[in-house]
Every structure is written in structure tokens, then in C-alpha cells.
Design a protein around this motif. Structure first.
Motif, PDB file in Angstrom:
ATOM      1  N   VAL A 207      11.154  -6.351  -2.475  1.00  0.00           N
ATOM      2  CA  VAL A 207      11.602  -5.001  -2.818  1.00  0.00           C
ATOM      3  C   VAL A 207      11.351  -4.744  -4.305  1.00  0.00           C
ATOM      4  N   ARG A 208      11.334  -3.491  -4.635  1.00  0.00           N
ATOM      5  CA  ARG A 208      11.124  -3.080  -6.025  1.00  0.00           C
ATOM      6  C   ARG A 208      12.455  -3.041  -6.759  1.00  0.00           C
ATOM      7  N   LYS A 225       8.593  -9.946  10.548  1.00  0.00           N
ATOM      8  CA  LYS A 225       7.417 -10.074   9.698  1.00  0.00           C
ATOM      9  C   LYS A 225       7.736  -9.496   8.334  1.00  0.00           C
ATOM     10  N   SER A 226       7.261 -10.208   7.295  1.00  0.00           N
ATOM     11  CA  SER A 226       7.448  -9.726   5.931  1.00  0.00           C
ATOM     12  C   SER A 226       6.205 -10.086   5.129  1.00  0.00           C
ATOM     13  N   LYS A 227       5.678  -9.115   4.389  1.00  0.00           N
ATOM     14  CA  LYS A 227       4.453  -9.394   3.636  1.00  0.00           C
ATOM     15  C   LYS A 227       4.297  -8.429   2.469  1.00  0.00           C
ATOM     16  N   VAL A 228       3.393  -8.798   1.557  1.00  0.00           N
ATOM     17  CA  VAL A 228       2.952  -7.944   0.457  1.00  0.00           C
ATOM     18  C   VAL A 228       1.453  -7.763   0.607  1.00  0.00           C
ATOM     19  N   GLY A 268      -0.946  -0.849  -3.037  1.00  0.00           N
ATOM     20  CA  GLY A 268      -0.093  -2.033  -2.992  1.00  0.00           C
ATOM     21  C   GLY A 268       1.294  -1.676  -2.459  1.00  0.00           C
ATOM     22  N   ARG A 269       1.793  -2.489  -1.538  1.00  0.00           N
ATOM     23  CA  ARG A 269       3.111  -2.218  -0.958  1.00  0.00           C
ATOM     24  C   ARG A 269       3.631  -3.473  -0.264  1.00  0.00           C
ATOM     25  N   LYS A 284      10.438  -0.689  10.884  1.00  0.00           N
ATOM     26  CA  LYS A 284       9.606  -1.097   9.753  1.00  0.00           C
ATOM     27  C   LYS A 284      10.100  -0.443   8.480  1.00  0.00           C
ATOM     28  N   ASP A 285      10.106  -1.232   7.418  1.00  0.00           N
ATOM     29  CA  ASP A 285      10.351  -0.717   6.065  1.00  0.00           C
ATOM     30  C   ASP A 285       9.089  -0.946   5.247  1.00  0.00           C
ATOM     31  N   LYS A 286       8.528   0.136   4.716  1.00  0.00           N
ATOM     32  CA  LYS A 286       7.360   0.038   3.846  1.00  0.00           C
ATOM     33  C   LYS A 286       7.754   0.545   2.464  1.00  0.00           C
ATOM     34  N   LEU A 287       7.651  -0.338   1.480  1.00  0.00           N
ATOM     35  CA  LEU A 287       8.091  -0.002   0.127  1.00  0.00           C
ATOM     36  C   LEU A 287       6.939  -0.105  -0.856  1.00  0.00           C
TER      37      LEU A 287
END
Length: 338
Positions: A207-208, A225-228, A268-269, A284-287
Motif C-alpha cells: 500500500v501507499r 494473490k498480492s503483487k506489484v 505502476g500499481r 480486488k484492490d488496485k492501488l
């Protein structure tokens, strides 16, 4: 023996003429004029209008205008040429005579008839395709991402440790290659690279934060699932050695290449896929975490190929995140070039 050679020339001419003119269709009618013991003129007519125009043709004039002459220096004679446009001729068959040996060339195929001995010998050779000094092409990278921290891969107790399967690198590249010498090339290209770093610990979400990127453990949901991810416009240049070309073996040989690359970030996210505890359905959370990614990347790319299979690896000399905005990680990739 001369009839045999002429028969080969005729067969090669017919096959090449059909390949040269794909729109060719078999004529409905034909006129065959035979002369001497084996002479024959074949005229193909597709419609009545063409037959009327045929009456105005002077066959003797056509034969005189062919004006086939033997080159006294080389012994070569062009037998057949096809003309597409004015000034654009394509040689179909070439005959070269040196004493008892006659060579019939059709494109890159060469038939050699040797009558020097008591028995006639015929052998077939294929000329190697001439390699252009400069060419352009597209290729496709598919690899697996990871990163190094202090010279080693992060262990599983780190929230940002990467899971190899699913951490894909995808690249589309337009390439140009300049031949410097036999088997030695200078390649350069432009393309797009997409980086995905899938976390091994799928309960952690990137997270930011106020001062940088944070990795928090989500105990309130069931993470899947979690990724950058990040994307870059990339320029590269490589010096390549092709030992197959050096040894005249074509694609059968080892190829090695190395050179620098430079990329500028365009996206980038982070992405977190989860399910509510006791609930159903994925969410889904896209940050936007791109603000803490480095805007540029630069490093070294290496390639090694065997035959038509080429492996590549890249290593970023600078870190994935900005200074003091995240862990000190240098991305590294392994994959295949298609």
C-alpha cells in the motif's frame, strides 16, 4: 544428354514461373507448333480476343529479339528471364558450361551435369542464402522476475519475497541488426516491458504510505494473490557473436550477446485479490503505488542461444523503489526470446 539437360531446364522453369506469378491460371486453349525432331512452341490462349491479337505477332521477330548470347569470359548464358515491370527483370534459369561440365542454376538450386567420364554424373547443390548487412525484426520476451537484496534473494520471512511462478516479465521489442563483420552484429531496439512481482506471502498487501511503500498483513480477509507491477518503455543495444555464421553453419551454432538497456516508467500499481472471511466471491484492490517506484531503470542484458532457442537475462543496476521509499531491491529476470 543435351535433351536431358533441356528437360531439367524446362521443368525448373515451369515450377519457378508458377511460384513467381501466383495469379497464374491454367489456360483454356493452347496452340502447339512442332518443328524439327524435338522443337516445340506452345502458345496458351485464354479467350477469343487474345486469339485475334495472336494473328498480329511475328514469331521470327520474337526469336530474333531474344538475342541470347554466350558470355565468352564467364561461359554463362541467361536462358530465361521474366519481366514484371519495365526495367524490372527476374532471372529464372542460367546455364554455365565449362568443357564437359554443364551447370543449370534456378534461383538458389544448382544442377551440375558432369560428362567428363565414361558415365554421366548429376549432382544437386543449393546455394546459401545471402545474408543482408542490415535487417529489422520483432521479438517477444517471456521470463520470470525476482530481485536481489544485498546480493541474495529475499527469504520467505520477508513480506515482499517473490513467488517465481506468476511473477511474469513480458516484453515486445522492435529490433534492428547491423552486420559488422562475419558473425559479428550490433543490435539495437525499442520496446515495452511489463514487470510483475507476485508475493509469496499472499496475505501481505503493498500500500501507499505517507513516507513510502508499506507491506501490511491483512488478517481481516482471506488473501489469494498480492503483487506489484510496473511497465517501462525500454531502449537496448547489444553486441552479438554468432558462431554458427562464423563457421558457415547457419543457425547451427552458439550465439552470445550482451549490452546495456535503459527504461522509463509509464505505469505502476499494486493488486490484492481476496475474499471476505466467511463470505463468497473474490474482490480486488488496485492501488497506485507507482509514486514510490523509480521512474527510470537501467542495467545489463545478456543472451545465449543454441540453434533457434535463445535465453535472456536482465539485471537492473538501480533499485526498484526510490531511495528510502521501500526495500533496496534490484530486479533480475530470466526467460526466453521468441
Amino acid at each position: 544428354m543435351k535433351r536431358y539437360v533441356l528437360a531439367m531446364i524446362f521443368m525448373a522453369f515451369v515450377q519457378t514461373a508458377f511460384a513467381f506469378n501466383e495469379s497464374y491460371q491454367a489456360a483454356k486453349d493452347s496452340i502447339i507448333v512442332e518443328y524439327g525432331h524435338s522443337g516445340r512452341i506452345v502458345i496458351l490462349v485464354d479467350n477469343k480476343e487474345d486469339f485475334e491479337k495472336l494473328k498480329a505477332l511475328d514469331v521470327n521477330q520474337i526469336i530474333r529479339e531474344l538475342d541470347l548470347e554466350l558470355d565468352e569470359e564467364t561461359g554463362e548464358l541467361t536462358v530465361v528471364e521474366l519481366s514484371k515491370d519495365e526495367g524490372d527483370n527476374k532471372e529464372i534459369v542460367r546455364v554455365e558450361e565449362h568443357g564437359p561440365e554443364t551447370t543449370v542454376s534456378v534461383g538458389r538450386i544448382k544442377v551440375i551435369v558432369d560428362e567428363s567420364g565414361p558415365n554421366t554424373k548429376v549432382r544437386l547443390e543449393k546455394k546459401k542464402k545471402v545474408e543482408p548487412p542490415f535487417r529489422t525484426f520483432f521479438n517477444f520476451d517471456l521470463g520470470i522476475n525476482n530481485y536481489l537484496q544485498d546480493g541474495s534473494f529475499p527469504t520467505s520471512d520477508n513480506p515482499y519475497a517473490v513467488k517465481g511462478w506468476g511473477s511474469w516479465n513480458v516484453g515486445l521489442n522492435w529490433m534492428a541488426s547491423q552486420k559488422l563483420s562475419k558473425g559479428f552484429y550490433w543490435d539495437f531496439g525499442l520496446g515495452m516491458q511489463w514487470y510483475n512481482f507476485k508475493f509469496e506471502n499472499r496475505d501481505f498487501q503493498a500500500v501507499r504510505g505517507d513516507e513510502g511503500i508499506d507491506f501490511i498483513q491483512r488478517t481481516d480477509v482471506d488473501g489469494f494473490k498480492s503483487k506489484v507491477s510496473a511497465s517501462y518503455i525500454t531502449a537496448m543495444t547489444l553486441l552479438r557473436l554468432d558462431f554458427g555464421r562464423i563457421n558457415d553453419n547457419g543457425h547451427k551454432g552458439i550465439k552470445i550477446a550482451a549490452g546495456p538497456y535503459f527504461g522509463y516508467r509509464v505505469g505502476g500499481r499494486s493488486k490484492f485479490v481476496y475474499r471476505e472471511l466467511g463470505g463468497s466471491g473474490r474482490q480486488k484492490d488496485k492501488l497506485n503505488t507507482g509514486i514510490y517506484l523509480n521512474n527510470v531503470r537501467y542495467g545489463i542484458r545478456g543472451e545465449i542461444g543454441v540453434g533457434r532457442i535463445t535465453f535472456f537475462s536482465t539485471y537492473d543496476l538501480n533499485e526498484l523503489f526510490q531511495d528510502d521509499k521501500g526495500p533496496a531491491l534490484n530486479p533480475i529476470t530470466f526467460g526466453l526470446v521468441f
